[in-house]
Design a protein around this motif. Structure first.
Motif, PDB file in Angstrom:
ATOM      1  N   GLY A  25      37.144  73.331  53.162  1.00  0.00           N
ATOM      2  CA  GLY A  25      38.557  73.266  53.920  1.00  0.00           C
ATOM      3  C   GLY A  25      39.102  71.750  53.968  1.00  0.00           C
ATOM      4  O   GLY A  25      39.959  71.626  53.553  1.00  0.00           O
ATOM      5  N   VAL A  26      38.193  70.949  54.407  1.00  0.00           N
ATOM      6  CA  VAL A  26      38.208  69.588  54.647  1.00  0.00           C
ATOM      7  C   VAL A  26      38.884  68.943  53.288  1.00  0.00           C
ATOM      8  O   VAL A  26      39.528  68.036  53.282  1.00  0.00           O
ATOM      9  N   LEU A  27      37.810  69.181  52.396  1.00  0.00           N
ATOM     10  CA  LEU A  27      38.137  68.582  50.923  1.00  0.00           C
ATOM     11  C   LEU A  27      39.878  69.063  50.539  1.00  0.00           C
ATOM     12  O   LEU A  27      40.276  68.446  49.900  1.00  0.00           O
ATOM     13  N   GLY A  28      39.897  70.376  50.610  1.00  0.00           N
ATOM     14  CA  GLY A  28      41.152  70.729  50.184  1.00  0.00           C
ATOM     15  C   GLY A  28      42.369  70.206  50.955  1.00  0.00           C
ATOM     16  O   GLY A  28      43.403  70.076  50.332  1.00  0.00           O
ATOM     17  N   LYS A  29      41.992  69.845  52.172  1.00  0.00           N
ATOM     18  CA  LYS A  29      43.236  69.053  52.951  1.00  0.00           C
ATOM     19  C   LYS A  29      43.181  67.813  52.587  1.00  0.00           C
ATOM     20  O   LYS A  29      44.556  67.370  52.639  1.00  0.00           O
ATOM     21  N   LEU A  30      42.177  67.145  51.920  1.00  0.00           N
ATOM     22  CA  LEU A  30      42.227  65.542  51.721  1.00  0.00           C
ATOM     23  C   LEU A  30      42.967  65.482  49.988  1.00  0.00           C
ATOM     24  O   LEU A  30      43.561  64.685  49.975  1.00  0.00           O
ATOM     25  N   ILE A  31      42.864  66.618  49.433  1.00  0.00           N
ATOM     26  CA  ILE A  31      43.192  66.400  48.045  1.00  0.00           C
ATOM     27  C   ILE A  31      44.615  66.622  48.239  1.00  0.00           C
ATOM     28  O   ILE A  31      45.127  67.564  48.640  1.00  0.00           O
ATOM     29  N   SER A  32      45.350  65.669  47.221  1.00  0.00           N
ATOM     30  CA  SER A  32      46.937  65.586  47.453  1.00  0.00           C
ATOM     31  C   SER A  32      47.701  66.639  46.363  1.00  0.00           C
ATOM     32  O   SER A  32      48.847  66.633  46.300  1.00  0.00           O
ATOM     33  N   LEU A  33      46.727  67.301  45.870  1.00  0.00           N
ATOM     34  CA  LEU A  33      47.305  68.117  44.613  1.00  0.00           C
ATOM     35  C   LEU A  33      48.017  69.445  45.133  1.00  0.00           C
ATOM     36  O   LEU A  33      47.620  69.785  46.079  1.00  0.00           O
ATOM     37  N   GLU A  34      49.148  69.985  44.657  1.00  0.00           N
ATOM     38  CA  GLU A  34      49.530  71.284  44.892  1.00  0.00           C
ATOM     39  C   GLU A  34      48.600  72.269  44.719  1.00  0.00           C
ATOM     40  O   GLU A  34      47.593  72.103  43.906  1.00  0.00           O
ATOM     41  N   THR A  35      48.508  73.268  45.487  1.00  0.00           N
ATOM     42  CA  THR A  35      47.585  74.274  45.447  1.00  0.00           C
ATOM     43  C   THR A  35      47.070  74.917  43.911  1.00  0.00           C
ATOM     44  O   THR A  35      45.859  74.846  43.868  1.00  0.00           O
ATOM     45  N   PRO A  36      48.116  75.317  43.349  1.00  0.00           N
ATOM     46  CA  PRO A  36      47.626  75.704  41.761  1.00  0.00           C
ATOM     47  C   PRO A  36      46.983  74.594  41.091  1.00  0.00           C
ATOM     48  O   PRO A  36      45.902  75.123  40.128  1.00  0.00           O
ATOM     49  N   THR A  76      39.849  86.155  37.608  1.00  0.00           N
ATOM     50  CA  THR A  76      41.116  86.062  38.080  1.00  0.00           C
ATOM     51  C   THR A  76      41.400  86.225  39.691  1.00  0.00           C
ATOM     52  O   THR A  76      42.317  85.818  40.652  1.00  0.00           O
ATOM     53  N   ILE A  77      40.529  87.336  40.037  1.00  0.00           N
ATOM     54  CA  ILE A  77      40.484  87.391  41.627  1.00  0.00           C
ATOM     55  C   ILE A  77      40.046  86.389  42.398  1.00  0.00           C
ATOM     56  O   ILE A  77      40.688  86.028  43.564  1.00  0.00           O
ATOM     57  N   VAL A  78      39.044  85.663  41.656  1.00  0.00           N
ATOM     58  CA  VAL A  78      38.481  84.544  42.443  1.00  0.00           C
ATOM     59  C   VAL A  78      39.528  83.232  42.552  1.00  0.00           C
ATOM     60  O   VAL A  78      39.781  82.698  43.647  1.00  0.00           O
ATOM     61  N   ALA A  79      40.152  83.105  41.455  1.00  0.00           N
ATOM     62  CA  ALA A  79      41.199  82.294  41.407  1.00  0.00           C
ATOM     63  C   ALA A  79      42.317  82.276  42.692  1.00  0.00           C
ATOM     64  O   ALA A  79      42.743  81.463  43.216  1.00  0.00           O
ATOM     65  N   LEU A  80      42.864  83.537  42.601  1.00  0.00           N
ATOM     66  CA  LEU A  80      43.832  84.247  43.639  1.00  0.00           C
ATOM     67  C   LEU A  80      43.241  84.006  45.046  1.00  0.00           C
ATOM     68  O   LEU A  80      44.103  83.515  45.747  1.00  0.00           O
ATOM     69  N   HIS A  81      42.004  84.330  45.089  1.00  0.00           N
ATOM     70  CA  HIS A  81      41.205  84.115  46.539  1.00  0.00           C
ATOM     71  C   HIS A  81      41.432  82.555  46.952  1.00  0.00           C
ATOM     72  O   HIS A  81      41.601  82.237  47.905  1.00  0.00           O
ATOM     73  N   TRP A  82      41.044  81.514  46.193  1.00  0.00           N
ATOM     74  CA  TRP A  82      41.259  80.068  46.230  1.00  0.00           C
ATOM     75  C   TRP A  82      42.431  79.532  46.602  1.00  0.00           C
ATOM     76  O   TRP A  82      42.727  78.820  47.243  1.00  0.00           O
ATOM     77  N   PHE A  83      43.452  80.187  45.690  1.00  0.00           N
ATOM     78  CA  PHE A  83      44.768  79.922  45.860  1.00  0.00           C
ATOM     79  C   PHE A  83      45.229  80.220  47.073  1.00  0.00           C
ATOM     80  O   PHE A  83      46.115  79.204  47.870  1.00  0.00           O
ATOM     81  N   PHE A  85      43.534  80.525  49.900  1.00  0.00           N
ATOM     82  CA  PHE A  85      42.533  79.764  50.823  1.00  0.00           C
ATOM     83  C   PHE A  85      43.350  78.486  50.904  1.00  0.00           C
ATOM     84  O   PHE A  85      43.394  78.156  52.130  1.00  0.00           O
ATOM     85  N   PHE A  86      43.506  77.683  49.724  1.00  0.00           N
ATOM     86  CA  PHE A  86      43.959  76.464  49.952  1.00  0.00           C
ATOM     87  C   PHE A  86      45.324  76.417  50.159  1.00  0.00           C
ATOM     88  O   PHE A  86      45.971  75.484  51.047  1.00  0.00           O
ATOM     89  N   GLY A  87      46.209  77.643  49.856  1.00  0.00           N
ATOM     90  CA  GLY A  87      47.554  77.770  50.182  1.00  0.00           C
ATOM     91  C   GLY A  87      47.568  77.785  51.929  1.00  0.00           C
ATOM     92  O   GLY A  87      48.440  77.020  52.366  1.00  0.00           O
ATOM     93  N   ALA A  88      46.468  78.350  52.452  1.00  0.00           N
ATOM     94  CA  ALA A  88      46.437  78.479  53.861  1.00  0.00           C
ATOM     95  C   ALA A  88      46.444  77.242  54.255  1.00  0.00           C
ATOM     96  O   ALA A  88      47.148  76.953  55.762  1.00  0.00           O
TER      97      ALA A  88
END
Length: 228
Positions: A25-36, A76-83, A85-88
């Motif tokens: 979660g911390v890395l997801g917040k630090l990365i500036s890229l859009e979620t997809p 595909t389900i894994v990708a949606l899961h991460w989408f 999660f990082f979207g949140a």
């Protein structure tokens, strides 16, 4: 004595998993890229890392063809899961995204009996109910001041969807783990996620994920995220 050692090992593994989830979660917040874009790069790096790992161990050729397509679909389900999660994380904060993952206990309480043909366990339902009540209280008691433009409701929604999808692909993996090595499962699923997101980008005409150079900080964080 051996039981105590095994129990300690499992508890240690559980705590390490929780730390890794929070660190994700911390890395997801630090990365500036859009979620997809973030999810595509994360899964692509993980796929490449696992591919060379299995190549080094001379196990890449042992993957059975009949398992590839189902695992790609699970990817595909894994990708949606991460989408989600990082979207949140992107629309709210790390705490909300990680806390919502606790609702996986609710989903697993109902999904595991369906997948593995066992009875619903009352204590699982009890713990799941406690989690839901705690989460409901936190959603109700969200701060009145919102200085950082946090969308609490959307963050909780994305987080809960992520927990459901995470539980779902874990159940599917449970069907394969006894006959396919975990590294092979993950590699194929990572490829499946990359493939699904690539099709999405092509469908909307967004080719920037293939043509844009990453910033150095994002690249470093993605390497950590995609390998660890």
């Amino acid at each position: 004595f051996m039981y105590r050692i095994l129990r300690t090992k499992k508890l240690f593994s559980l705590h390490i998993m929780v730390v890794f989830l929070g660190f994700t979660g911390v890395l997801g917040k630090l990365i500036s890229l859009e979620t997809p874009h973030l999810v595509w790069h994360r899964m692509f790096i993980a796929f490449i890392a696992l591919f060379f790992f299995l190549l080094f161990k001379k196990q890449i050729h042992t993957i059975k063809r009949k398992d590839i397509i189902p695992l790609i679909l699970i990817g595909t389900i894994v990708a949606l899961h991460w989408f989600f999660f990082f979207g949140a994380i992107k629309v709210s904060n790390i705490s909300i995204a990680v806390i919502c993952m606790s609702t996986a206990s609710l989903f697993s309480a109902f999904l595991e009996p369906l997948f593995f043909k066992r009875k619903i366990l009352k204590y699982e339902l009890l713990f799941a109910l406690i989690v839901v009540l705690a989460l409901s209280f936190m959603l109700y008691e969200k701060p009145e001041k919102n200085e950082h433009n946090i969308n609490y409701s959307l963050g909780y929604l994305y987080g809960i969807i992520s927990a459901f999808l995470g539980t779902l692909f874990t159940m599917f993996n449970g069907k394969y783990i006894e006959k396919v090595d975990a590294a092979k499962i993950t590699m194929i699923e990572m490829f499946g996620g990359v493939l699904a997101i690539s099709i999405y980008f092509l469908a909307i005409g967004d080719l920037t994920v293939f043509t844009t150079m990453l910033e150095i900080n994002d690249f470093i964080y993605l390497i950590i995220l995609g390998t660890l």
